[in-house]
Design a protein around this motif. Structure first.
Motif: not given
Ligand code: ASP
Length: 492
Positions: A115-135
């Protein structure tokens, strides 16, 4: 799962027989034919718009002609039947597969770790995606360069948008004064009051997942009584439901090439008739094209650079093989614009073609389809920033940070259905507006009126972001599987 294992390389004699092609080629052919058919139907409708119709009404008139034509209605019907077939499978498939997966995990242990691995993955990749969009949206400023602030409420928002009136009304009715924190309400659906109500409502997949987890966990704890083997009987029951659902999934999968053909034909015909450049509508399209290009470029970076890097560096699998394995699910996501409806295919591709165990895929994918939406989070951020730019607003770092946080939060709450992010974008815009000093917007306009700009390209962009959402979930399943010591197909 057995369905997509029929993908054999076609022999030279089979090249002209599409029905013996590998599934992903069949679906690709369906997409191409659907797009062609849709353009043709749209073009016929445009040719039938009577001369007297004013330029800014031609989009609405074209859309009405398309919707009334028998060909469109037949495509729409066939597409809807395919979608209904996919949705029909979701509840029994998700429920039985999660029960079996959790019962398995409860016996072998490691639930917390998974569960922890899955949530960590979700959070990290969504954040990366938003930051790319913002940039990208900051670098190219698609809103400020194309639209004159003084004109936005007059030309772009007030007129020419009759073709999108139904979309506008729908978003308005759903938003109704919601703010960012209202989206926290989605977490209430995590524990449904009534299991059957949650099962009957496709949007409440999260509640269904929770109940399935409980059932799986306590199933593994049922006392083993040799005389009345309740645990074994229930296990066999869920296994039976699971296998039975797979049988139906196989039938729906076989029909996927036709399903996407009709879905796409109906979508393209309608969009083409609505968007046909005409008179001042040209200006509107020119105004939003740069935005659409920036959104697609940001989604492309996530899909073609960030995700493959994670596959190579973290999961250590060959990205090209993973794209190939996921092709049927990606193309279905693209044509349905719904990650929930695509879930049966995502599960199938991840298990059968990417070689991830049922234990990991049944746990990560249904959860991912509801809470992990990289494409949606990215799009929400780009779209909200674009509208602020179009209104001539210079957002501070703190305001942009707030957009990032609300985009992440709402992407968790957004349901995996078409156009779901529009509601979330409205919520973000309202949150921004609350922070603005009075008089920041021209003529007392509301940022929400700028949402009209998004309707123009919403459907094609929705198709792209949904494919990115589904791909993100599949990469998550492979990454977690590798970290659990599995060897998905690509590494063998
Ligand atoms: N259509 C998207 C999905 O189902 C959600 C959205 O971004 O509108 O994944």
């Amino acid at each position: 799962m057995t369905s997509t294992t029929r993908d054999q390389p076609s022999t030279p004699a089979g090249r002209l027989k599409p029905w013996v092609w590998p599934l992903h080629w069949q679906i690709l052919l369906g997409l191409a034919l659907g797009a062609g058919l849709g353009l043709w139907l749209g073009q016929i409708a445009i040719a039938n718009i009577s001369q007297g119709v004013a330029a800014d009404q031609r989009g609405a008139a074209g859309a009405a002609i398309v919707q009334n034509s028998l060909a469109f209605q037949l495509c729409d019907l066939a597409g809807d039947l395919f979608l209904a077939g996919l949705k029909l499978i979701i509840v029994p498939l998700v429920f039985s597969s999660i029960v079996l997966a959790i019962a398995n995990i409860a016996r072998t242990g490691g639930f917390g770790r998974l569960g922890l691995k899955t949530l960590a993955y979700y959070l990290t990749t969504s954040l990366l995606a938003v930051l790319v969009g913002l940039a990208l949206v900051n670098a190219f400023a698609p809103g400020s360069s194309t639209t004159d602030t003084g004109e936005i409420t007059g030309i772009l928002v007030g007129q020419n948008l009759d073709a999108f009136a139904s979309e506008a009304a729908e978003v308005e009715s759903k938003v109704g004064g919601k703010t960012g924190t209202d989206f926290l309400n989605v977490f209430r659906t995590m524990v449904p009051e009534n299991f059957f109500a949650a099962a009957a409502n496709n949007g409440q997949l999260l509640g269904l997942i929770t109940v399935a987890m409980f059932v799986g966990f306590f199933l593994s704890r049922l006392p083993e009584d040799p005389g009345h083997d309740v645990q074994g009987t229930m296990h066999r029951f869920f296994d039976g439901v699971y296998r039975l659902t797979l049988g139906i999934t196989d039938v729906v999968l076989k029909l996927a090439p036709l399903g996407v053909l009709f879905l796409l034909a109906a979508t393209v015909a309608l969009q083409w008739a609505k968007l046909r450049p005409d008179g001042r509508f040209d200006e509107l399209i020119a105004g939003v094209t740069k935005f659409a290009v920036v959104a697609v470029a940001a989604l492309g970076i996530h899909f073609l650079i960030t995700m493959p890097l994670i596959l190579m560096l973290v999961a250590r699998v060959n990205p090209l093989r993973h794209y190939r394995a996921m092709a049927p699910a990606l193309m279905t996501a693209f044509s349905t614009a719904s990650s929930s409806a695509t879930l049966p295919l995502t599960l199938d591709c991840v298990e059968t073609r990417a070689g991830v165990s049922n234990k990991v895929s049944s746990f990560t994918l249904p959860l991912g389809a509801t809470v992990n939406m990289d494409g949606t989070a990215l799009y929400e951020c780009v779209a909200a920033m674009f509208i602020c730019q179009a209104f001539g607003l210079e957002l501070s770092f703190a305001q942009q940070f707030m957009i990032v946080v609300v985009a992440l939060l709402t992407s968790v709450g957004v349901a995996g259905v078409p156009s779901a992010s529009l509601v979330a974008i409205a919520v973000i815009l309202q949150a921004v507006e609350q922070q603005l000093p009075a008089g920041s917007l021209p003529g007392g306009a509301s940022l929400l009126t700028g949402m009209a700009l998004l309707f123009v390209f919403d459907r094609p962009l929705d198709m792209c972001r949904t494919a990115v959402n589904v791909f993100g979930d599949s990469v998550g399943a492979v990454t977690v599987a590798r970290s659990e010591g599995e060897t998905p197909l690509q590494t063998r």
